[in-house]
Design an enzyme around this catalytic site. Sequence first.
Site, PDB file in Angstrom:
ATOM      1  N   THR A 183       0.819  -1.212   0.000  1.00 42.04           N
ATOM      2  CA  THR A 183       0.000   0.000   0.000  1.00 42.04           C
ATOM      3  C   THR A 183       0.851   1.259   0.000  1.00 42.04           C
ATOM      4  O   THR A 183       0.441   2.289  -0.540  1.00 42.04           O
ATOM      5  CB  THR A 183      -0.948   0.033   1.206  1.00 42.04           C
ATOM      6  OG1 THR A 183      -0.188  -0.105   2.408  1.00 42.04           O
ATOM      7  CG2 THR A 183      -1.965  -1.095   1.142  1.00 42.04           C
ATOM      8  N   TYR A 206      12.510  -6.318   4.912  1.00 39.11           N
ATOM      9  CA  TYR A 206      12.406  -7.435   3.986  1.00 39.11           C
ATOM     10  C   TYR A 206      13.564  -7.406   2.998  1.00 39.11           C
ATOM     11  O   TYR A 206      14.132  -6.349   2.719  1.00 39.11           O
ATOM     12  CB  TYR A 206      11.063  -7.447   3.245  1.00 39.11           C
ATOM     13  CG  TYR A 206      10.839  -6.329   2.250  1.00 39.11           C
ATOM     14  CD1 TYR A 206      11.047  -6.519   0.886  1.00 39.11           C
ATOM     15  CD2 TYR A 206      10.374  -5.083   2.677  1.00 39.11           C
ATOM     16  CE1 TYR A 206      10.815  -5.506  -0.027  1.00 39.11           C
ATOM     17  CE2 TYR A 206      10.135  -4.057   1.767  1.00 39.11           C
ATOM     18  CZ  TYR A 206      10.354  -4.278   0.420  1.00 39.11           C
ATOM     19  OH  TYR A 206      10.125  -3.272  -0.484  1.00 39.11           O
ATOM     20  N   TRP A 263      11.263  -9.835   7.954  1.00 39.37           N
ATOM     21  CA  TRP A 263      11.451  -9.713   9.405  1.00 39.37           C
ATOM     22  C   TRP A 263      10.486  -8.610   9.854  1.00 39.37           C
ATOM     23  O   TRP A 263      10.825  -7.437   9.875  1.00 39.37           O
ATOM     24  CB  TRP A 263      12.894  -9.317   9.724  1.00 39.37           C
ATOM     25  CG  TRP A 263      13.906 -10.351   9.363  1.00 39.37           C
ATOM     26  CD1 TRP A 263      14.451 -11.304  10.175  1.00 39.37           C
ATOM     27  CD2 TRP A 263      14.526 -10.548   8.075  1.00 39.37           C
ATOM     28  NE1 TRP A 263      15.355 -12.071   9.489  1.00 39.37           N
ATOM     29  CE2 TRP A 263      15.417 -11.629   8.185  1.00 39.37           C
ATOM     30  CE3 TRP A 263      14.409  -9.907   6.826  1.00 39.37           C
ATOM     31  CZ2 TRP A 263      16.192 -12.097   7.132  1.00 39.37           C
ATOM     32  CZ3 TRP A 263      15.168 -10.371   5.758  1.00 39.37           C
ATOM     33  CH2 TRP A 263      16.043 -11.447   5.916  1.00 39.37           C
ATOM     34  N   TYR A 282      -2.662 -11.229  -1.517  1.00 40.65           N
ATOM     35  CA  TYR A 282      -2.764 -12.379  -0.617  1.00 40.65           C
ATOM     36  C   TYR A 282      -1.397 -13.000  -0.434  1.00 40.65           C
ATOM     37  O   TYR A 282      -0.759 -13.426  -1.406  1.00 40.65           O
ATOM     38  CB  TYR A 282      -3.734 -13.415  -1.189  1.00 40.65           C
ATOM     39  CG  TYR A 282      -3.788 -14.716  -0.413  1.00 40.65           C
ATOM     40  CD1 TYR A 282      -4.113 -14.725   0.942  1.00 40.65           C
ATOM     41  CD2 TYR A 282      -3.510 -15.934  -1.035  1.00 40.65           C
ATOM     42  CE1 TYR A 282      -4.173 -15.916   1.656  1.00 40.65           C
ATOM     43  CE2 TYR A 282      -3.571 -17.134  -0.336  1.00 40.65           C
ATOM     44  CZ  TYR A 282      -3.893 -17.120   1.009  1.00 40.65           C
ATOM     45  OH  TYR A 282      -3.936 -18.286   1.723  1.00 40.65           O
ATOM     46  N   LYS A 307      -6.944  -8.230 -12.576  1.00 39.53           N
ATOM     47  CA  LYS A 307      -5.640  -8.205 -13.247  1.00 39.53           C
ATOM     48  C   LYS A 307      -5.171  -9.635 -13.476  1.00 39.53           C
ATOM     49  O   LYS A 307      -5.179 -10.445 -12.558  1.00 39.53           O
ATOM     50  CB  LYS A 307      -4.630  -7.439 -12.385  1.00 39.53           C
ATOM     51  CG  LYS A 307      -5.012  -5.989 -12.122  1.00 39.53           C
ATOM     52  CD  LYS A 307      -4.170  -5.376 -11.014  1.00 39.53           C
ATOM     53  CE  LYS A 307      -4.570  -5.940  -9.657  1.00 39.53           C
ATOM     54  NZ  LYS A 307      -3.726  -5.389  -8.559  1.00 39.53           N
ATOM     55  N   ARG A 308      -4.739  -9.920 -14.707  1.00 46.64           N
ATOM     56  CA  ARG A 308      -4.416 -11.298 -15.096  1.00 46.64           C
ATOM     57  C   ARG A 308      -3.021 -11.420 -15.700  1.00 46.64           C
ATOM     58  O   ARG A 308      -2.822 -12.108 -16.691  1.00 46.64           O
ATOM     59  CB  ARG A 308      -5.467 -11.811 -16.088  1.00 46.64           C
ATOM     60  CG  ARG A 308      -6.897 -11.735 -15.556  1.00 46.64           C
ATOM     61  CD  ARG A 308      -7.880 -12.359 -16.530  1.00 46.64           C
ATOM     62  NE  ARG A 308      -7.927 -11.610 -17.790  1.00 46.64           N
ATOM     63  CZ  ARG A 308      -8.458 -12.081 -18.913  1.00 46.64           C
ATOM     64  NH1 ARG A 308      -8.935 -13.309 -18.951  1.00 46.64           N
ATOM     65  NH2 ARG A 308      -8.488 -11.336 -19.999  1.00 46.64           N
ATOM     66  N   GLY A 348       1.626  -4.656  -9.502  1.00 49.60           N
ATOM     67  CA  GLY A 348       0.231  -4.475  -9.112  1.00 49.60           C
ATOM     68  C   GLY A 348       0.002  -3.214  -8.310  1.00 49.60           C
ATOM     69  O   GLY A 348      -1.047  -2.560  -8.438  1.00 49.60           O
ATOM     70  N   ASP A 349       0.959  -2.859  -7.476  1.00 52.98           N
ATOM     71  CA  ASP A 349       0.829  -1.650  -6.658  1.00 52.98           C
ATOM     72  C   ASP A 349       0.760  -0.405  -7.535  1.00 52.98           C
ATOM     73  O   ASP A 349      -0.055   0.499  -7.301  1.00 52.98           O
ATOM     74  CB  ASP A 349       2.017  -1.527  -5.699  1.00 52.98           C
ATOM     75  CG  ASP A 349       2.226  -2.764  -4.853  1.00 52.98           C
ATOM     76  OD1 ASP A 349       1.253  -3.498  -4.626  1.00 52.98           O
ATOM     77  OD2 ASP A 349       3.368  -3.002  -4.427  1.00 52.98           O
TER      78      ASP A 349
END
Length: 314
Positions: A34, A92, A107, A172, A231-232, A265-266
């Site tokens: 986000t 990360y 982490w 996810y 989105k694919r 995607g972001d």
Amino acid sequence: MGAGQQKVAMLGECMLELQGEPFGQFSQAYGGDTFNTAIYLARCIQPQAATVSFATALGCDPLSGGLLQRWAQQGLSLELVRQIPGKLPGLYMIELDEKGERSFHFWRDSSAARRYFDVPQTPLEARCHEFDLLYLSGISLAILSAAARERVFALMAQMRALGAQVVFDNNYRPALWTDPLSAYASFARAYELASMALITLDDHQQMLGVHDAEAALAHAQKLPTPELVIKRGEAATLVRQTPDASWQSVPTVPVPRVVDTTAAGDSFGAGYISRRLRGESAPEAAAFGNRLAARVIQHRGAIIKKAYMQDLLS
């Protein structure tokens, strides 16, 4: 959406980012799903048209202070940030393969962002009536306690009742959930409460636990959220602006070489929301989101230099 200056709130986490080879040299940056969307959204809209606030928690340490300074320089408003003594930002590490696909090591179990709702009222809850749009993701929900999630759902309902747009992105990450069923239940609540959902089909399929992508697509197309975007990957993006509207297909943008798919995607979400805030149609917004994502994946890192996307912002 459209007309007048608007206020956008983005709920989630920003972590310190390391990129490099294990036991070799690393470059340091920062990011989070986000948060990446917040940065790209702030770049895609004119300051006089909208402000973007990031709702999260950090510590009171020099690293947290450095993040706040950089966020402000990137054009984000800090009015919704909590600083918690004794806590630190999450961390990360990204590893990339030869095709630009990434794997992550985190982490973040005791990061400050997980404690954002550990007060009777957060800045976001106190000021929710001021905002025209709330954006959150599956990761935003995953890092919170069950009690905090319930407060997020109440906030989503409250902001919808006040006339705000509520956008849910289905990012996810199985490792953040105790089991797929608890994730599914939380996502189902979010889809019911959101006015717009951005669905990455691969993530949706993984959460459903089905091998058939067409079955996952059929399930996604029946979600209750009024405005749906699916989105694919390289395949065309599917959009439905209202529940009674027909699905429309928006082609993606081929690129000569994929360098890093981090934040694809972001950035799409940022591009899409920016154009919907301007009053453009869902297919127009998806076309711009696809152009922005295509540009981002041709450069390394979650947040590319603004100069690399400047021609898209005119």
